[in-house]
Scaffold this motif. Structure first.
Motif, PDB file in Angstrom:
ATOM      1  N   VAL A 147       0.860  -1.184   0.000  1.00  0.00           N
ATOM      2  CA  VAL A 147       0.000   0.000   0.000  1.00  0.00           C
ATOM      3  C   VAL A 147       0.898   1.238   0.000  1.00  0.00           C
ATOM      4  O   VAL A 147       1.775   1.377   0.859  1.00  0.00           O
ATOM      5  CB  VAL A 147      -0.924   0.008   1.231  1.00  0.00           C
ATOM      6  N   SER A 148       0.693   2.108  -0.983  1.00  0.00           N
ATOM      7  CA  SER A 148       1.554   3.293  -1.091  1.00  0.00           C
ATOM      8  C   SER A 148       0.868   4.587  -0.689  1.00  0.00           C
ATOM      9  O   SER A 148       1.541   5.577  -0.352  1.00  0.00           O
ATOM     10  CB  SER A 148       2.074   3.438  -2.527  1.00  0.00           C
ATOM     11  N   GLN A 149      -0.471   4.600  -0.710  1.00  0.00           N
ATOM     12  CA  GLN A 149      -1.182   5.854  -0.432  1.00  0.00           C
ATOM     13  C   GLN A 149      -2.633   5.559  -0.104  1.00  0.00           C
ATOM     14  O   GLN A 149      -3.213   4.576  -0.590  1.00  0.00           O
ATOM     15  CB  GLN A 149      -1.109   6.780  -1.656  1.00  0.00           C
ATOM     16  N   LYS A 150      -3.227   6.393   0.742  1.00  0.00           N
ATOM     17  CA  LYS A 150      -4.657   6.299   1.033  1.00  0.00           C
ATOM     18  C   LYS A 150      -5.271   7.684   0.831  1.00  0.00           C
ATOM     19  O   LYS A 150      -4.669   8.694   1.186  1.00  0.00           O
ATOM     20  CB  LYS A 150      -4.895   5.829   2.471  1.00  0.00           C
ATOM     21  N   ARG A 151      -6.469   7.689   0.259  1.00  0.00           N
ATOM     22  CA  ARG A 151      -7.113   8.979   0.010  1.00  0.00           C
ATOM     23  C   ARG A 151      -8.616   8.867   0.214  1.00  0.00           C
ATOM     24  O   ARG A 151      -9.281   8.011  -0.388  1.00  0.00           O
ATOM     25  CB  ARG A 151      -6.817   9.469  -1.406  1.00  0.00           C
ATOM     26  N   ALA A 152      -9.157   9.728   1.066  1.00  0.00           N
ATOM     27  CA  ALA A 152     -10.603   9.809   1.261  1.00  0.00           C
ATOM     28  C   ALA A 152     -11.183  10.782   0.242  1.00  0.00           C
ATOM     29  O   ALA A 152     -10.530  11.736  -0.179  1.00  0.00           O
ATOM     30  CB  ALA A 152     -10.920  10.277   2.682  1.00  0.00           C
ATOM     31  N   ASN A 153     -12.425  10.534  -0.170  1.00  0.00           N
ATOM     32  CA  ASN A 153     -13.115  11.361  -1.164  1.00  0.00           C
ATOM     33  C   ASN A 153     -12.225  11.602  -2.380  1.00  0.00           C
ATOM     34  O   ASN A 153     -11.929  12.746  -2.745  1.00  0.00           O
ATOM     35  CB  ASN A 153     -13.560  12.683  -0.539  1.00  0.00           C
ATOM     36  N   PRO A 154     -11.770  10.519  -3.031  1.00  0.00           N
ATOM     37  CA  PRO A 154     -10.827  10.677  -4.140  1.00  0.00           C
ATOM     38  C   PRO A 154     -11.501  11.217  -5.395  1.00  0.00           C
ATOM     39  O   PRO A 154     -12.704  11.023  -5.621  1.00  0.00           O
ATOM     40  CB  PRO A 154     -10.335   9.252  -4.372  1.00  0.00           C
ATOM     41  N   THR A 155     -10.734  11.908  -6.211  1.00  0.00           N
ATOM     42  CA  THR A 155     -11.155  12.202  -7.575  1.00  0.00           C
ATOM     43  C   THR A 155     -10.747  11.019  -8.446  1.00  0.00           C
ATOM     44  O   THR A 155      -9.916  10.200  -8.061  1.00  0.00           O
ATOM     45  CB  THR A 155     -10.491  13.480  -8.100  1.00  0.00           C
ATOM     46  N   TRP A 156     -11.347  10.932  -9.618  1.00  0.00           N
ATOM     47  CA  TRP A 156     -11.006   9.851 -10.551  1.00  0.00           C
ATOM     48  C   TRP A 156     -10.482  10.458 -11.833  1.00  0.00           C
ATOM     49  O   TRP A 156     -11.150  11.294 -12.459  1.00  0.00           O
ATOM     50  CB  TRP A 156     -12.233   8.994 -10.836  1.00  0.00           C
ATOM     51  N   THR A 157      -9.275  10.049 -12.204  1.00  0.00           N
ATOM     52  CA  THR A 157      -8.676  10.506 -13.457  1.00  0.00           C
ATOM     53  C   THR A 157      -8.616   9.313 -14.401  1.00  0.00           C
ATOM     54  O   THR A 157      -7.676   8.488 -14.314  1.00  0.00           O
ATOM     55  CB  THR A 157      -7.259  11.067 -13.226  1.00  0.00           C
ATOM     56  N   PRO A 158      -9.586   9.164 -15.299  1.00  0.00           N
ATOM     57  CA  PRO A 158      -9.596   8.003 -16.195  1.00  0.00           C
ATOM     58  C   PRO A 158      -8.357   7.995 -17.092  1.00  0.00           C
ATOM     59  O   PRO A 158      -7.932   9.045 -17.582  1.00  0.00           O
ATOM     60  CB  PRO A 158     -10.873   8.194 -17.021  1.00  0.00           C
ATOM     61  N   HIS A 187     -16.023   6.517  -1.843  1.00  0.00           N
ATOM     62  CA  HIS A 187     -15.535   7.511  -0.886  1.00  0.00           C
ATOM     63  C   HIS A 187     -14.124   7.257  -0.379  1.00  0.00           C
ATOM     64  O   HIS A 187     -13.562   8.106   0.317  1.00  0.00           O
ATOM     65  CB  HIS A 187     -16.488   7.568   0.312  1.00  0.00           C
ATOM     66  N   HIS A 188     -13.539   6.090  -0.694  1.00  0.00           N
ATOM     67  CA  HIS A 188     -12.204   5.776  -0.183  1.00  0.00           C
ATOM     68  C   HIS A 188     -11.408   5.031  -1.243  1.00  0.00           C
ATOM     69  O   HIS A 188     -11.953   4.177  -1.950  1.00  0.00           O
ATOM     70  CB  HIS A 188     -12.280   4.922   1.089  1.00  0.00           C
ATOM     71  N   ALA A 189     -10.120   5.341  -1.325  1.00  0.00           N
ATOM     72  CA  ALA A 189      -9.234   4.677  -2.278  1.00  0.00           C
ATOM     73  C   ALA A 189      -7.901   4.370  -1.608  1.00  0.00           C
ATOM     74  O   ALA A 189      -7.369   5.184  -0.846  1.00  0.00           O
ATOM     75  CB  ALA A 189      -9.019   5.545  -3.518  1.00  0.00           C
ATOM     76  N   ILE A 190      -7.379   3.181  -1.882  1.00  0.00           N
ATOM     77  CA  ILE A 190      -6.091   2.733  -1.353  1.00  0.00           C
ATOM     78  C   ILE A 190      -5.219   2.375  -2.552  1.00  0.00           C
ATOM     79  O   ILE A 190      -5.525   1.440  -3.302  1.00  0.00           O
ATOM     80  CB  ILE A 190      -6.261   1.510  -0.427  1.00  0.00           C
ATOM     81  N   ARG A 191      -4.133   3.127  -2.746  1.00  0.00           N
ATOM     82  CA  ARG A 191      -3.291   2.942  -3.920  1.00  0.00           C
ATOM     83  C   ARG A 191      -2.219   1.888  -3.665  1.00  0.00           C
ATOM     84  O   ARG A 191      -1.648   1.821  -2.568  1.00  0.00           O
ATOM     85  CB  ARG A 191      -2.631   4.268  -4.314  1.00  0.00           C
ATOM     86  N   LEU A 192      -1.952   1.072  -4.699  1.00  0.00           N
ATOM     87  CA  LEU A 192      -0.887   0.081  -4.645  1.00  0.00           C
ATOM     88  C   LEU A 192       0.338   0.615  -5.380  1.00  0.00           C
ATOM     89  O   LEU A 192       0.220   1.308  -6.400  1.00  0.00           O
ATOM     90  CB  LEU A 192      -1.351  -1.241  -5.261  1.00  0.00           C
ATOM     91  N   ALA A 193       1.512   0.257  -4.905  1.00  0.00           N
ATOM     92  CA  ALA A 193       2.745   0.853  -5.429  1.00  0.00           C
ATOM     93  C   ALA A 193       3.119   0.331  -6.809  1.00  0.00           C
ATOM     94  O   ALA A 193       3.723   1.058  -7.611  1.00  0.00           O
ATOM     95  CB  ALA A 193       3.893   0.605  -4.445  1.00  0.00           C
ATOM     96  N   ALA A 194       2.789  -0.917  -7.123  1.00  0.00           N
ATOM     97  CA  ALA A 194       3.245  -1.537  -8.370  1.00  0.00           C
ATOM     98  C   ALA A 194       2.640  -0.864  -9.596  1.00  0.00           C
ATOM     99  O   ALA A 194       1.607  -0.183  -9.507  1.00  0.00           O
ATOM    100  CB  ALA A 194       2.893  -3.024  -8.368  1.00  0.00           C
TER     101      ALA A 194
END
Length: 323
Positions: A147-158, A187-194
């Motif tokens: 897990v590299s990052q966590k963000r609440a209320n994320p925007t989405w960049t397609p 409402h929540h996003a957890i980013r993976l590093a790979a």
């Protein structure tokens, strides 16, 4: 006609006896104590009686916090949109833990489940997930990452590929979708590093699709599940994504258990119910063990119920070992 003992056990694993009580509504968090040393079996299957107007399988899956396809595999032949009132559904909440280190997050794409092993706790949390669609640009890959990052209320960049795919359907996506009810990431996003951080665990603004191949490659969870993970996981948590449609275990009590899921299709014309499932050397040894009954193993391999099935029993069990 006499029913062979092993086949009788098989049938009892897939049907209900009249004396069995129906389940109550479980807690929303699918948390189970880890099994005893040498065991990989956790949880118990539940049972649900369909009421008139009781909703589709998707609604029932959401009620018990299991995946849609997992519920369909456990109940073959049931109408997914209008299940027959009075019928009894098996709720697949018993599983074999993946044969992977019990650390951080383990995601098995083939079974559409996420396993989280909280550090310092003798338990596992199991959630159904949605994964990437059947498309070269949207397939969720296997990987070992963190897990590299966590963000609440994320925007989405397609991505460019996603925008092009939507444009082909006549939908013009904006460059950035702001946070809010129209954001498909929830409402929540957890980013993976790979892979440069393009894959995430995230929520959804749609009720449908958990336990299915529906995303553009990310791992999708129900809102309460991703919220819990978001509030629990520290950055740096290891994440191991595998693709294992068949799991087996030699249990300490001597039972030989196998759990078979439909493998992930690679082409639109593939039928996951009949696609061959390659067996590695360890699985072949399990199948060919004198204790494993080959006919029952092959039946489990063909039916692909997604639930642990007893395929043999060693009356003098030895020390368990990995499969």
């Amino acid at each position: 006609m006499m029913v062979p003992a092993r086949l009788s056990r098989w049938l009892s694993g897939l049907t209900l006896c009249a004396a069995m009580a129906l389940s109550a509504l479980p807690a929303s968090a699918n948390t189970y104590p880890l099994p005893a040393s040498g065991s990989r079996l956790v949880g118990e299957n539940l049972y649900h009686q369909v009421e008139p107007g009781g909703g589709s399988l998707e609604e029932i899956a959401r009620k018990y916090n299991v995946g849609f396809l997992a519920l369909m595999q456990a109940n073959p032949g049931v109408d997914p949109w209008v299940p027959r009132p009075g019928s009894i559904l098996t709720i697949p909440r018993q599983v074999l833990l993946p044969d992977e280190p019990r650390k951080g997050i383990v995601i098995n794409l083939a079974e559409l489940r996420l396993y989280y092993y909280p550090p310092g706790k003798n338990e596992v949390v199991i959630y159904p997930i949605g994964i990437g669609q059947l498309d070269g640009n949207t397939v969720t890959p296997t990987m070992k990452t963190v897990v590299s990052q966590k963000r609440a209320n994320p925007t989405w960049t397609p991505t460019a590929n996603i925008r092009a795919r939507y444009k082909a359907k006549g939908i013009e996506l904006p460059a950035v979708v702001p946070a809010g009810p129209d954001n498909p990431m929830g409402h929540h996003a957890i980013r993976l590093a790979a892979y440069g951080g393009v894959y995430l665990l995230h929520g959804t603004n749609a009720d449908f699709g958990i336990g299915m191949r529906v995303s553009s490659g990310c791992i999708r969870l129900r809102d309460n599940d991703i919220k819990w993970l978001f509030n629990t996981l520290p950055v740096g948590t290891p994440v191991n994504i595998i693709n294992t449609p068949i799991k087996a275990s030699l249990e300490p009590d001597g039972r030989h258990l196998v759990e078979v899921h439909q493998p992930l299709s690679k082409r639109l014309e593939d039928d996951p119910q009949t696609l061959p499932i390659p067996l590695n050397s360890a699985m072949k040894a399990f199948r060919d063990s004198p204790v494993t009954e080959r006919a029952v193993f092959d039946k489990a391999l063909n039916i692909r119920s997604g639930m642990p099935i007893e395929v043999g029993h060693d009356m003098q069990p030895t020390q368990p070992h990995k499969i």
